[in-house]
Design an enzyme around this catalytic site. Structure first.
Site, PDB file in Angstrom:
ATOM      1  N   ASP A  14       0.923  -1.099  -0.041  1.00 13.01           N
ATOM      2  CA  ASP A  14      -0.023  -0.081   0.056  1.00 13.01           C
ATOM      3  C   ASP A  14       0.723   1.258  -0.177  1.00 13.01           C
ATOM      4  O   ASP A  14       2.133   1.201   0.217  1.00 13.01           O
ATOM      5  CB  ASP A  14      -0.904  -0.096   1.117  1.00 13.01           C
ATOM      6  CG  ASP A  14      -2.010   0.870   0.910  1.00 13.01           C
ATOM      7  OD1 ASP A  14      -2.324   1.398   0.152  1.00 13.01           O
ATOM      8  OD2 ASP A  14      -2.839   1.010   1.916  1.00 13.01           O
ATOM      9  N   GLU A  55       1.843   3.966  -3.915  1.00 11.80           N
ATOM     10  CA  GLU A  55       1.619   2.585  -4.094  1.00 11.80           C
ATOM     11  C   GLU A  55       2.307   1.783  -4.916  1.00 11.80           C
ATOM     12  O   GLU A  55       2.598   0.580  -4.553  1.00 11.80           O
ATOM     13  CB  GLU A  55       0.178   2.609  -4.600  1.00 11.80           C
ATOM     14  CG  GLU A  55      -1.074   2.880  -3.650  1.00 11.80           C
ATOM     15  CD  GLU A  55      -2.323   3.374  -4.441  1.00 11.80           C
ATOM     16  OE1 GLU A  55      -3.436   3.450  -3.635  1.00 11.80           O
ATOM     17  OE2 GLU A  55      -2.480   3.666  -5.697  1.00 11.80           O
ATOM     18  N   ASP A  80      -5.218  -2.864  -2.434  1.00 17.01           N
ATOM     19  CA  ASP A  80      -6.535  -2.377  -2.315  1.00 17.01           C
ATOM     20  C   ASP A  80      -6.426  -1.140  -3.422  1.00 17.01           C
ATOM     21  O   ASP A  80      -7.580  -0.234  -3.802  1.00 17.01           O
ATOM     22  CB  ASP A  80      -6.819  -1.795  -1.119  1.00 17.01           C
ATOM     23  CG  ASP A  80      -5.947  -0.730  -0.696  1.00 17.01           C
ATOM     24  OD1 ASP A  80      -5.524   0.272  -1.357  1.00 17.01           O
ATOM     25  OD2 ASP A  80      -5.602  -0.622   0.478  1.00 17.01           O
ATOM     26  N   ASP A 129      -1.305  -0.974   5.028  1.00 16.23           N
ATOM     27  CA  ASP A 129      -1.544   0.472   5.149  1.00 16.23           C
ATOM     28  C   ASP A 129      -0.896   0.952   6.409  1.00 16.23           C
ATOM     29  O   ASP A 129      -0.523   2.160   6.676  1.00 16.23           O
ATOM     30  CB  ASP A 129      -3.205   0.235   5.369  1.00 16.23           C
ATOM     31  CG  ASP A 129      -3.733   1.771   5.572  1.00 16.23           C
ATOM     32  OD1 ASP A 129      -3.792   2.781   4.685  1.00 16.23           O
ATOM     33  OD2 ASP A 129      -4.051   2.004   6.670  1.00 16.23           O
ATOM     34  N   HIS A 297     -15.256 -21.144 -21.613  1.00 16.89           N
ATOM     35  CA  HIS A 297     -15.478 -20.037 -22.184  1.00 16.89           C
ATOM     36  C   HIS A 297     -15.952 -20.286 -23.786  1.00 16.89           C
ATOM     37  O   HIS A 297     -15.664 -21.474 -24.245  1.00 16.89           O
ATOM     38  CB  HIS A 297     -14.719 -18.805 -22.267  1.00 16.89           C
ATOM     39  CG  HIS A 297     -13.370 -19.199 -23.066  1.00 16.89           C
ATOM     40  ND1 HIS A 297     -13.417 -19.183 -24.520  1.00 16.89           N
ATOM     41  CD2 HIS A 297     -12.265 -19.714 -22.627  1.00 16.89           C
ATOM     42  CE1 HIS A 297     -12.278 -19.780 -24.747  1.00 16.89           C
ATOM     43  NE2 HIS A 297     -11.381 -20.337 -23.916  1.00 16.89           N
ATOM     44  N   GLU A 373      -5.871 -19.139 -18.187  1.00 18.70           N
ATOM     45  CA  GLU A 373      -5.319 -20.137 -18.728  1.00 18.70           C
ATOM     46  C   GLU A 373      -3.798 -20.283 -18.812  1.00 18.70           C
ATOM     47  O   GLU A 373      -2.977 -19.307 -18.235  1.00 18.70           O
ATOM     48  CB  GLU A 373      -5.915 -19.977 -20.145  1.00 18.70           C
ATOM     49  CG  GLU A 373      -5.408 -21.005 -21.271  1.00 18.70           C
ATOM     50  CD  GLU A 373      -5.651 -22.609 -20.704  1.00 18.70           C
ATOM     51  OE1 GLU A 373      -4.981 -23.076 -19.788  1.00 18.70           O
ATOM     52  OE2 GLU A 373      -6.316 -23.114 -21.335  1.00 18.70           O
TER      53      GLU A 373
END
Length: 493
Positions: A14, A55, A80, A129, A297, A373
């Site tokens: 973070d 970040e 996050d 954090d 899919h 995949e």
């Protein structure tokens, strides 16, 4: 300690800026995925910067800390920051000039195939954090963060333990509960020595037990319990996305012996687990299982051309035919009415297929990086024949061993199997008693089936798995698994 070659670690990172831009710092922590133990921490005050830069610097620091511990590890990054996760996963472009070099630096720490990214809510990223805030507090005092001064690990331990507990099951679990109740009744009346089919005549491929809520499927098999195989202790294989139809090498004598034993057990009406002292004779867990409905899919432009199409290529969209297939499978699943949650591979073709189903069922789609995949390296976009012509030795090695990787740094099937097994374990713990649709690809689905059956690696080359096909596996709390369905395409006819 586990060797670095087979070690997976979690990196949580973070960054923050008090002003954006303003005084900024980052924090990162390396965790053991099994125990939650803190393996390393990093934090630094970086002066005036934006949140996003902080970040990214936290990500780089976390990856470098993981590499210093286990240079050959696979890394599960949790942050996050939606921006960082999506950009590093390759789904969003990196446009800001301050972030491009940081993203490139992060990408060089480990090979791309050994790092996966997951977005988590801020309340689940409290450790990193807290470290970032400690770094900014230190900078405010005119000094740098020191590990000896940190209380982040102690302050977040209780929250982490609570966050990792699997949620309590909710909602109807599908028809597996009824089947389990009938089996318990059969065992209680002394029928425990009979086969699964005779103990529960309703749980066969021609009854409702073919998979939760299904209609009769003549191709389905009896779903008695089989002992699940662990991918970390047995080499695993898979198959390529394009279904190129390659013939696998002849099985080794040991594999032939194992296959013969399995055939002998089947001929005598016993499951493989019963022959080894597991399954019914081992006191099976008959509580409601986590049932995974496995949906491959729909078609892309590469599918009918039988080209390798993994996670390292162009990430194609569904073709017009694939979109029609997605709508057809959505209609079929809506009619059955048993799906409670949807989890998808991050690749576009899966997310489009999942979106079609979600729209019909009124459900959200959660993306799971572990369902992607295989990365086929330099073979991406090529046919099997083209690979045979250009990379014959590499292809022969790949066909002969699940540990061999495609040309150009792709993933071996052994690596994919470890990833898929870890994903399976996380999902089964989180979804006990529920029916979850997993929208994914050829290799993950075949690997899940193979592991559930305890089949040898070469079995992956002997399974057919069509576009938009449905398979299903139920997972019980004691580790047993039950294959309910394989390659059902009746909804496409």
């Amino acid at each position: 300690m586990t060797s670095s070659s087979s070690r997976e670690v979690i990196v949580e990172a973070d960054g923050g800026s008090r002003g954006n831009p303003g005084p900024a710092g980052y924090g990162a922590v390396v965790l053991d995925p099994m125990t939650g133990e803190t393996l390393a921490e990093a934090a630094e005050y970086i002066g005036v910067a934006t949140n996003n830069v902080a970040e990214y610097k936290g990500l780089v620091a976390g990856l470098k800390a993981a590499r210093s511990l286990f240079p050959d590890a696979t890394v599960h990054v949790r942050m996050d920051s939606k921006l960082v996760v999506e950009q590093m996963s390759g789904r969003w472009k990196i446009k800001h000039p301050d972030m491009k070099p940081l993203a490139a630096e992060a990408g060089r720490v480990f090979p791309a195939g050994r790092v996966r990214y997951e977005w988590i809510p801020r309340e689940r990223n409290k450790h990193a954090d807290r470290l970032a805030n400690e770094a900014m507090d230190a900078g405010k005092q005119g000094r740098q963060w020191e590990p000896s001064d940190s209380t982040a690990a102690l302050d977040t331990a209780a929250a982490r333990n609570a966050a990792t507990l699997p949620p309590a099951p909710s909602g109807p679990p599908g028809d597996a509960t009824a089947g389990a109740a009938r089996a318990r009744a059969a065992l209680a009346t002394g029928a425990g020595s009979t086969t699964a089919a005779s103990a529960d005549p309703g749980r066969t491929g021609t009854g409702t037990g073919a998979w939760p809520g299904s209609v009769a499927r003549p191709a389905a098999q009896d779903d008695g319990l089989f002992a699940a195989e662990e991918a970390l202790t047995t080499p695993a294989s898979g198959d390529f996305e394009a279904e190129a139809g390659a013939a696998a090498p002849a099985p080794a004598p040991a594999a032939q012996s194992a296959a013969a034993s399995a055939q002998s057990a089947a001929a005598s009406g016993q499951s493989a687990s019963a022959a080894s002292g597991q399954g019914w004779s081992g006191g099976p867990d008959m509580s409601a299982p986590a049932t995974f409905v496995l949906l491959r899919h729909g078609e892309t432009a590469l599918t009918p051309e039988k080209r390798f199409s993994g996670s390292g290529g162009t990430d194609p969209e569904l073709s017009a035919a694939g979109l029609r297939q997605a709508e057809a499978v959505a209609e079929a699943l809506a009619a059955r009415g048993t799906i409670q949650e949807i989890v998808s591979s991050p690749l576009t073709r899966c997310r489009q297929t999942a979106a079609a189903v979600a729209a019909r069922l009124g459900l959200d789609v959660r993306v799971e990086q572990g369902l992607r995949e295989t990365d086929f390296g330099a073979w991406e976009g090529l046919t099997f024949g083209e690979v045979r012509e250009r990379h014959p030795e590499d292809l022969d090695a790949w066909l002969a061993s699940p540990k061999a990787a495609p040309t150009g740094g792709g993933e071996s099937f052994a690596t994919v199997a470890r990833r898929v097994a870890a994903t399976r374990d996380r999902l089964t713990a989180a979804h006990a008693g529920r029916t979850v649709l997993l929208v994914t690809h050829v290799t993950p689905i075949k690997t899940l089936i193979r592991l559930a059956l305890g089949a040898p690696p070469e079995s992956l080359f002997r399974m057919e798995l069509s576009a938009a096909s449905i398979s299903a596996v139920a997972y019980y709390a004691d580790g047993n698994a039950s294959v309910r369905l394989l390659n059902d395409t009746s909804h496409l006819r």
